[in-house]
Design a protein around this motif. Sequence first.
Motif, PDB file in Angstrom:
ATOM      1  N   UNK A  95       1.788   7.639  14.964  1.00 16.66           N
ATOM      2  CA  UNK A  95       1.314   6.263  14.941  1.00 16.66           C
ATOM      3  C   UNK A  95       1.089   5.711  13.554  1.00 16.66           C
ATOM      4  N   UNK A  96       1.163   6.557  12.538  1.00 20.25           N
ATOM      5  CA  UNK A  96       1.001   6.093  11.158  1.00 20.25           C
ATOM      6  C   UNK A  96       2.168   5.201  10.757  1.00 20.25           C
ATOM      7  N   UNK A  97       1.853   4.094  10.125  1.00 19.51           N
ATOM      8  CA  UNK A  97       2.879   3.180   9.631  1.00 19.51           C
ATOM      9  C   UNK A  97       3.176   3.492   8.166  1.00 19.51           C
ATOM     10  N   UNK A  98       4.448   3.451   7.801  1.00 19.43           N
ATOM     11  CA  UNK A  98       4.871   3.652   6.414  1.00 19.43           C
ATOM     12  C   UNK A  98       5.571   2.380   5.963  1.00 19.43           C
ATOM     13  N   UNK A  99       5.001   1.691   4.987  1.00 22.28           N
ATOM     14  CA  UNK A  99       5.558   0.455   4.455  1.00 22.28           C
ATOM     15  C   UNK A  99       6.100   0.741   3.065  1.00 22.28           C
ATOM     16  N   UNK A 100       7.381   0.453   2.858  1.00 24.30           N
ATOM     17  CA  UNK A 100       7.972   0.673   1.536  1.00 24.30           C
ATOM     18  C   UNK A 100       7.957  -0.642   0.770  1.00 24.30           C
ATOM     19  N   UNK A 106       4.658   2.984  -1.763  1.00 24.10           N
ATOM     20  CA  UNK A 106       4.513   2.987  -0.313  1.00 24.10           C
ATOM     21  C   UNK A 106       3.058   2.738   0.057  1.00 24.10           C
ATOM     22  N   UNK A 107       2.876   2.224   1.249  1.00 16.72           N
ATOM     23  CA  UNK A 107       1.558   2.111   1.869  1.00 16.72           C
ATOM     24  C   UNK A 107       1.631   2.819   3.209  1.00 16.72           C
ATOM     25  N   UNK A 108       0.721   3.745   3.449  1.00 20.88           N
ATOM     26  CA  UNK A 108       0.620   4.423   4.728  1.00 20.88           C
ATOM     27  C   UNK A 108      -0.645   3.923   5.408  1.00 20.88           C
ATOM     28  N   UNK A 109      -0.541   3.533   6.664  1.00 18.28           N
ATOM     29  CA  UNK A 109      -1.679   2.956   7.376  1.00 18.28           C
ATOM     30  C   UNK A 109      -1.814   3.594   8.750  1.00 18.28           C
TER      31      UNK A 109
END
Length: 235
Positions: A95-100, A106-109
Amino acid sequence: MIPKTNGRRCKMFPSSHSGTSGSHPEGIDPSLRHNALAHRLVRSDALPGAHKNVVFDCTQTERFGLRGPGTMDWLGSTGVSAPAAVNTTLTLPCGTSVLRLGQQEVLLAAPPGGSGARLRELRKAWQDSELPAKGYDAYRDEGWAWFVVSGPAAPALMRRISMADLRPESLKLAHLAQTRALHLDAVVARFDRFGAVSYDIFVDIASAPFALDVLTETAAGTHCGFQFAALCATK
């Protein structure tokens, strides 16, 4: 695109992020942090259905940002998948989101309302990594406020808060825009959460009260019955 600030927020897990534990590189006492919107929004741990229009403050949900040389090498060393292109995202099985956000950013949320346990594991793995270059902490958990706009009327609200074309047919699922929204520099990511079209919005935490003012007033103008709440993280 959002400038780094010295804004602080209250951690939801003081036992694992205490000032003496060394889990934070600066050893910051989490009791000194606060949520600037805590007094303005009701707290909720209930996730909405697909037909409910909501705006959630998710600022207290775990997130972890890295940037600089070695960021992608470190991420690869953990076995965590990363989006192949800048301005795209992916969601891990946990369920973790990885935004490049850049070639080496990167941002992991954690999932909104999630415990963030996986994010804390990854942060610890990064701190313990012996790679010569592994990026550096961008302090996105402290410097960025996080809102989620979701529901059938979400695109209509987004159209009113940004001049960018954020319609579902333009900002595709698993894509993001580093743009202007709420009269602020913002990262807007398309995640269809809760079975509905949804947008994650990250802005400078120092501007969170202003952003909430704009969201509240603009949502009222849609006459779509948007409900506002601070989404609590599960323990």
